[in-house]
Design an enzyme around this catalytic site. Structure first.
Site, PDB file in Angstrom:
ATOM      1  N   ASN A   9      45.146  29.116  25.349  1.00 27.96           N
ATOM      2  CA  ASN A   9      44.229  28.367  23.847  1.00 27.96           C
ATOM      3  C   ASN A   9      43.084  29.385  23.961  1.00 27.96           C
ATOM      4  OD1 ASN A   9      43.248  26.880  22.001  1.00 27.96           O
ATOM      5  ND2 ASN A   9      42.784  25.299  23.786  1.00 27.96           N
ATOM      6  N   LYS A  11      40.750  29.169  22.105  1.00 24.61           N
ATOM      7  CA  LYS A  11      39.610  28.188  21.375  1.00 24.61           C
ATOM      8  C   LYS A  11      38.968  29.052  19.970  1.00 24.61           C
ATOM      9  CE  LYS A  11      39.024  25.606  25.313  1.00 24.61           C
ATOM     10  NZ  LYS A  11      38.471  24.661  26.394  1.00 24.61           N
ATOM     11  N   HIS A  96      43.913  18.253  21.102  1.00 29.98           N
ATOM     12  CA  HIS A  96      42.904  18.671  22.184  1.00 29.98           C
ATOM     13  C   HIS A  96      41.996  17.698  22.203  1.00 29.98           C
ATOM     14  CE1 HIS A  96      40.227  21.592  24.013  1.00 29.98           C
ATOM     15  NE2 HIS A  96      41.858  21.723  24.942  1.00 29.98           N
ATOM     16  N   GLU A  98      38.780  18.752  22.382  1.00 28.86           N
ATOM     17  CA  GLU A  98      37.529  19.155  21.880  1.00 28.86           C
ATOM     18  C   GLU A  98      38.053  18.913  20.002  1.00 28.86           C
ATOM     19  OE1 GLU A  98      38.061  23.241  22.980  1.00 28.86           O
ATOM     20  OE2 GLU A  98      37.266  23.200  24.569  1.00 28.86           O
ATOM     21  N   GLU A 168      44.954  17.055  29.771  1.00 27.44           N
ATOM     22  CA  GLU A 168      43.663  17.505  30.304  1.00 27.44           C
ATOM     23  C   GLU A 168      42.764  16.741  30.789  1.00 27.44           C
ATOM     24  OE1 GLU A 168      44.410  21.858  28.207  1.00 27.44           O
ATOM     25  OE2 GLU A 168      43.080  21.132  26.672  1.00 27.44           O
ATOM     26  N   GLY A 174      36.965  23.346  31.232  1.00 27.00           N
ATOM     27  CA  GLY A 174      35.311  24.258  31.135  1.00 27.00           C
ATOM     28  C   GLY A 174      34.305  24.319  31.933  1.00 27.00           C
ATOM     29  N   SER A 214      39.923  24.061  33.822  1.00 25.47           N
ATOM     30  CA  SER A 214      39.975  25.143  34.813  1.00 25.47           C
ATOM     31  C   SER A 214      40.651  25.941  35.121  1.00 25.47           C
ATOM     32  CB  SER A 214      38.723  24.438  35.468  1.00 25.47           C
ATOM     33  OG  SER A 214      37.744  24.072  34.369  1.00 25.47           O
TER      34      SER A 214
HETATM   35  P1  PGA Z   1      39.670  25.927  30.502  1.00 25.01           P
HETATM   36  O1  PGA Z   1      40.292  24.805  29.263  1.00 25.01           O
HETATM   37  O2  PGA Z   1      40.728  26.743  31.131  1.00 25.01           O
HETATM   38  O3  PGA Z   1      38.245  27.384  30.335  1.00 25.01           O
HETATM   39  O4  PGA Z   1      39.347  25.215  31.316  1.00 25.01           O
HETATM   40  C1  PGA Z   1      41.858  24.176  29.172  1.00 25.01           C
HETATM   41  C2  PGA Z   1      41.597  23.571  27.081  1.00 25.01           C
HETATM   42  O5  PGA Z   1      40.948  23.548  26.732  1.00 25.01           O
HETATM   43  O6  PGA Z   1      42.771  24.010  27.108  1.00 25.01           O
END
Ligand code: PGA
Length: 252
Positions: A9, A11, A96, A98, A168, A174, A214
């Site tokens: 992903n 982003k 997601h 976010e 997630e 992140g 992560s």
């Molecule tokens: P990350 O993000 O691997 O940077 O923690 C995962 C995601 O948001 O899908």
């Protein structure tokens, strides 16, 4: 047998040019054929990524990170499922964290988005996960149950045949603070049980449940050893071709 999915992903990173360079670089390494490889660039890089993957004959599926809940209409700035399908998009990330937290997407909106995606033949990757506070209060299971049942409400097994779920935990995204493989496995098992209750156990046993939050080349192998973890949705560590291919080839 559930085929593993390793999904990137991206982003709001990478222009179309940068996406092409990444795919060029990725094509220099052999990718494990036993794994389905997904990449979700930002909208403006999707077309270039699809062309590049086909030029390089790479078996990588290109997807989107979001879509509109409406089929079409006067919705400035939105992108419809049919537009993505027409570009050759394979999958779409829906709900997601976010999108849920920064853009206030509700389970009802996510339910509509899932419908729009499936109607156009796109594979939905439905993201669910609890916040740190929800976990500390012991609400993880209830939160996931609500997210999943509301997103899937009224959908038949046939309609959802391509469904992929991504667990997630918000506190792991992140932050560098991934869930332990055991912690993730426990939740994945609960998600599968819940899917079994709602849609039947034969459907539930076929659904791929990815872990996200992560994930790194150093941690993917242990995660993938767990019986209910069928893949990973990776943000930060998917942005470099070397690190991404290491995760795709986690079995080597
Ligand atoms: P990350 O993000 O691997 O940077 O923690 C995962 C995601 O948001 O899908």
């Amino acid at each position: 047998m559930r085929k593993a999915v390793i999904a990137g992903n991206w982003k709001m990173y990478k222009t179309a040019k940068e996406a092409e360079l990444f795919i060029d670089e990725l094509s220099k390494h052999p990718l494990d054929e036993g794994v389905e490889v997904f990449i979700a660039p930002a909208f403006p890089a999707i077309h270039a990524a699809i062309n590049k993957v086909s030029e390089k004959k790479l078996s990588v599926r290109i997807g989107a990170q979001n879509l509109s809940e409406h089929p079409e209409g006067a919705y400035t700035g939105e992108v419809a499922a049919i537009m993505l399908a027409n570009l050759g998009v394979h999958f779409v990330i829906i709900g997601h964290s976010e999108r849920r937290h920064l853009f206030h997407e509700s389970n009802a909106t996510i339910h509509k988005k899932l419908h729009r995606a499936v109607e156009q033949g796109l594979t939905p990757v439905l993201c669910v996960g609890e916040t740190d506070q929800e976990r500390k209060l012991g609400h993880t299971k209830a939160v996931l149950e609500k997210q999943i049942t509301e997103a899937l409400s009224g959908c038949s097994v046939d309609f959802l045949k391509n469904l992929i779920i991504a667990y997630e935990p918000v506190w792991a995204i992140g932050t560098g603070n991934a869930a332990t493989p055991e912690m993730a496995e426990e939740v994945h098992g609960e998600i599968r049980l819940l899917l079994g209750k709602v849609l039947g156990s034969s459907f539930a046993s076929g659904v791929r449940i990815l872990y996200g939050g992560s994930v790194k080349p150093e941690s993917i192998r242990e995660l993938m050893k767990q019986g209910n973890i069928d893949g990973a949705l990776i943000g930060g560590a998917s942005l470099e071709p070397d690190s991404f291919q290491l995760m795709v080839n986690y079995q080597n």
